[in-house]
Design an enzyme around this catalytic site. Structure first.
Site, mmCIF file in Angstrom:
data_model
loop_
_atom_site.group_PDB
_atom_site.id
_atom_site.type_symbol
_atom_site.label_atom_id
_atom_site.label_comp_id
_atom_site.label_asym_id
_atom_site.label_seq_id
_atom_site.Cartn_x
_atom_site.Cartn_y
_atom_site.Cartn_z
ATOM 1 C CD GLU A 22 73.959 64.232 -20.183
ATOM 2 O OE1 GLU A 22 73.542 64.808 -21.198
ATOM 3 O OE2 GLU A 22 73.868 64.715 -19.027
ATOM 4 C CE1 TYR A 54 84.186 77.569 -46.391
ATOM 5 C CE2 TYR A 54 83.974 79.927 -46.760
ATOM 6 C CZ TYR A 54 84.048 78.643 -47.254
ATOM 7 O OH TYR A 54 83.986 78.422 -48.602
ATOM 8 C CB VAL A 73 73.977 73.248 -23.856
ATOM 9 C CG1 VAL A 73 73.903 71.743 -24.027
ATOM 10 C CG2 VAL A 73 72.686 73.816 -23.321
ATOM 11 C CD GLU A 74 72.327 76.655 -20.430
ATOM 12 O OE1 GLU A 74 71.093 76.665 -20.323
ATOM 13 O OE2 GLU A 74 73.024 75.627 -20.205
ATOM 14 C CE LYS A 99 73.184 66.901 -23.543
ATOM 15 N NZ LYS A 99 73.368 67.331 -22.141
#
Length: 124
Positions: A22, A54, A73-74, A99
């Site tokens: 990864e 934005y 991912v946290e 993901k």
């Protein structure tokens, strides 16, 4: 009163993950944002300076996702929340980090983490 600004489907390519492949090969991550803010000042003035830009925010979020690989991912989701809350007008931020190509040995559509972070009293 808090209004909501939503931006969905921000595609990023990054090298996050626990596994070596990864980190080496990278993969697509997709970000959905919902921000709580008062849009009345911008509605009254008609001026971009009175609201969250934005376009600039998306650039900052994309940069935050694509830099400095991490395992979880946290960690990435918290990084995104921190970027969103840098603008004092943002009262809270709900981030969903997708993901879709997570290394899971099963048929699945998506892995997604949703976090909500608010501006604390010390942040004002």
């Amino acid at each position: 009163m808090t209004d909501e600004l939503a931006i969905h489907g921000i595609e990023c390519f990054a090298h996050h993950g626990v596994f070596d492949f990864e980190r080496r090969e990278g993969q697509v991550f997709v970000v959905d944002l919902v921000l709580g803010l008062d849009t009345a000042p911008a509605a009254r003035s008609g001026e971009l300076k009175d609201t969250v830009h934005y376009g600039t925010l998306v650039e900052a979020v994309k940069s935050a996702v694509e830099r400095d690989p991490v395992d979880l991912v946290e960690t990435v989701a918290q990084r995104i929340a921190d970027v969103c809350l840098e603008d004092r007008r943002v009262e809270w931020a709900r981030i969903t980090l997708h993901k879709p190509d997570a290394p899971i040995e099963a048929t699945f559509r998506d892995v997604a983490l949703t976090i909500t972070r608010t501006r604390g009293p010390a942040d004002d």
